[in-house]
Design a protein around this motif. Sequence first.
Motif, short mmCIF file in Angstrom:
data_model
loop_
_atom_site.label_atom_id
_atom_site.label_comp_id
_atom_site.label_asym_id
_atom_site.label_seq_id
_atom_site.Cartn_x
_atom_site.Cartn_y
_atom_site.Cartn_z
N GLY A 170 0.78 -1.22 0.00
CA GLY A 170 0.00 0.00 0.00
C GLY A 170 0.82 1.27 0.00
O GLY A 170 0.27 2.36 0.12
N THR A 171 2.13 1.17 -0.13
CA THR A 171 2.99 2.35 -0.15
C THR A 171 3.67 2.47 -1.51
O THR A 171 3.60 1.57 -2.34
N GLY A 172 4.36 3.57 -1.69
CA GLY A 172 5.11 3.78 -2.93
C GLY A 172 6.55 3.36 -2.82
O GLY A 172 7.39 3.86 -3.57
N GLN A 173 6.85 2.44 -1.92
CA GLN A 173 8.24 2.02 -1.67
C GLN A 173 8.93 1.57 -2.95
O GLN A 173 8.39 0.81 -3.74
N GLN A 174 10.17 2.05 -3.15
CA GLN A 174 10.95 1.74 -4.34
C GLN A 174 12.10 0.77 -4.09
O GLN A 174 12.40 -0.07 -4.93
N LEU A 175 12.76 0.88 -2.96
CA LEU A 175 13.90 0.02 -2.68
C LEU A 175 13.44 -1.37 -2.26
O LEU A 175 12.30 -1.55 -1.84
N PRO A 176 14.34 -2.38 -2.34
CA PRO A 176 13.95 -3.75 -1.97
C PRO A 176 13.90 -3.97 -0.47
O PRO A 176 13.64 -5.08 -0.02
N PHE A 177 14.16 -2.95 0.32
CA PHE A 177 14.12 -3.06 1.78
C PHE A 177 13.60 -1.74 2.33
O PHE A 177 13.49 -0.73 1.61
N TYR A 178 13.28 -1.73 3.62
CA TYR A 178 12.85 -0.50 4.28
C TYR A 178 13.52 -0.43 5.65
O TYR A 178 13.91 -1.44 6.23
N GLN A 179 13.66 0.80 6.12
CA GLN A 179 14.30 1.02 7.42
C GLN A 179 13.24 1.13 8.52
O GLN A 179 12.22 1.78 8.34
N GLU A 180 13.52 0.48 9.64
CA GLU A 180 12.69 0.62 10.82
C GLU A 180 13.51 1.28 11.93
O GLU A 180 14.58 0.79 12.28
N ILE A 181 13.01 2.39 12.43
CA ILE A 181 13.60 3.03 13.60
C ILE A 181 12.68 2.71 14.77
O ILE A 181 11.54 3.16 14.81
N GLU A 182 13.17 1.90 15.69
CA GLU A 182 12.35 1.42 16.80
C GLU A 182 12.53 2.34 18.00
O GLU A 182 13.66 2.61 18.42
N ILE A 183 11.42 2.81 18.54
CA ILE A 183 11.47 3.71 19.68
C ILE A 183 10.59 3.17 20.81
O ILE A 183 9.58 2.51 20.57
N THR A 184 11.02 3.45 22.01
CA THR A 184 10.25 3.03 23.19
C THR A 184 9.21 4.08 23.49
O THR A 184 9.41 5.28 23.26
N PRO A 185 8.06 3.68 24.04
CA PRO A 185 6.98 4.64 24.26
C PRO A 185 7.28 5.60 25.40
O PRO A 185 8.05 5.29 26.33
N SER A 186 6.69 6.77 25.33
CA SER A 186 6.75 7.70 26.45
C SER A 186 5.90 7.15 27.59
O SER A 186 5.06 6.26 27.38
N PRO A 187 6.10 7.62 28.82
CA PRO A 187 5.31 7.11 29.94
C PRO A 187 3.80 7.20 29.70
O PRO A 187 3.04 6.34 30.15
N GLN A 188 3.38 8.20 28.94
CA GLN A 188 1.96 8.39 28.68
C GLN A 188 1.34 7.22 27.92
O GLN A 188 0.17 6.89 28.08
N TYR A 189 2.17 6.57 27.06
CA TYR A 189 1.64 5.50 26.22
C TYR A 189 2.23 4.13 26.56
O TYR A 189 1.96 3.15 25.86
N ALA A 190 3.01 4.04 27.62
CA ALA A 190 3.67 2.78 27.96
C ALA A 190 2.67 1.68 28.28
O ALA A 190 2.97 0.49 28.12
N HIS A 191 1.47 2.05 28.73
CA HIS A 191 0.46 1.04 29.06
C HIS A 191 -0.15 0.43 27.80
O HIS A 191 -0.73 -0.66 27.84
#
Length: 327
Positions: A170-191
Amino acid sequence: MVFKRLLGSIGVGGPAVDTVLAPGTVLPGGSLTGEVHLKGGNADFDIEHISLELVARAEAETDDGEHEGTVAFERYVVAGGFRLAEGEQRSIPFSVTLPWETPITELYGQALGIVLGVRTELGVAGAKDKGDLDPLTVGPLPVQEAILEAFGQLGFGFKSADLEYGHIGGTGQQLPFYQEIEITPSPQYAHAVNEIEVTFLATPGGMEVVLEADKRGGLFSGGHDALTRFTVTHDSVAHPDWNTEVDGWVRRLIEHRSSHGTHASYGHSDHHHGDGHGHRSGPGMGTVVAAGAAGLAVGVVGGMVAAEVVDEVGDFFEGEEDEGEEG
């Protein structure tokens, strides 16, 4: 400079090559410049082509687990059709344009553990031989940095980054791979979520921002992933309140109970469906970087990159280069 003597298919006494990239960080969609230095061998050689190949270390999920390998994602012919005399030294300048989806390798001057390289190939007398492999450093586009800065200001922390082989449906991705930047939730959304994965798919006109949340079980009908997609323009870097904008994205992501729904940003209505690839990943090869509580902006503690990141990056370039150095 360090020349790589080409010995394989060309034979002993062949020419040597050393590619030198211009110092500094390049941006996705920007110009990569440098020079290819040649040193003639023990005879005259006809140089059919000099090519530069962009390569990346990516992960692929298969039925028998997760594997890592080298993926070539762009190729440029920068010279060719000339004779290199015996012992001759020649320098060939080049300027090529990086793909807009080129992954980010550093943020705020700190390495993320993403491994990219520029590999030189010399075509001589009907044979192709690999020369040196040079590390490529890519920084974020202004709008990418603004979005990541907003996550940091909201209390999210950097966890890891990696490259996943495959395509986001469903995206316009062109390269054969994609990058994922993984982030931890803020305290507000940790639950509500264990982590959020951010993927940027840039184009000349703007960028798709794909967010994936790994939900905690019990909030809805059990733990599962949810994805949303938003569209921004490069000019939107001047947005007066990115914190509010990004917080709204996170709220919509968490409220998104299935892959059906409408998510709009800057007047664009986007609908995202997964493609069965499983747009998730755990920390990959040496990609985990120590994260601080202050968020992404200072998330790499004291500017120190995890030792395994440095080791793996060094092993990659040493392993890919041809044996035998001369200089």
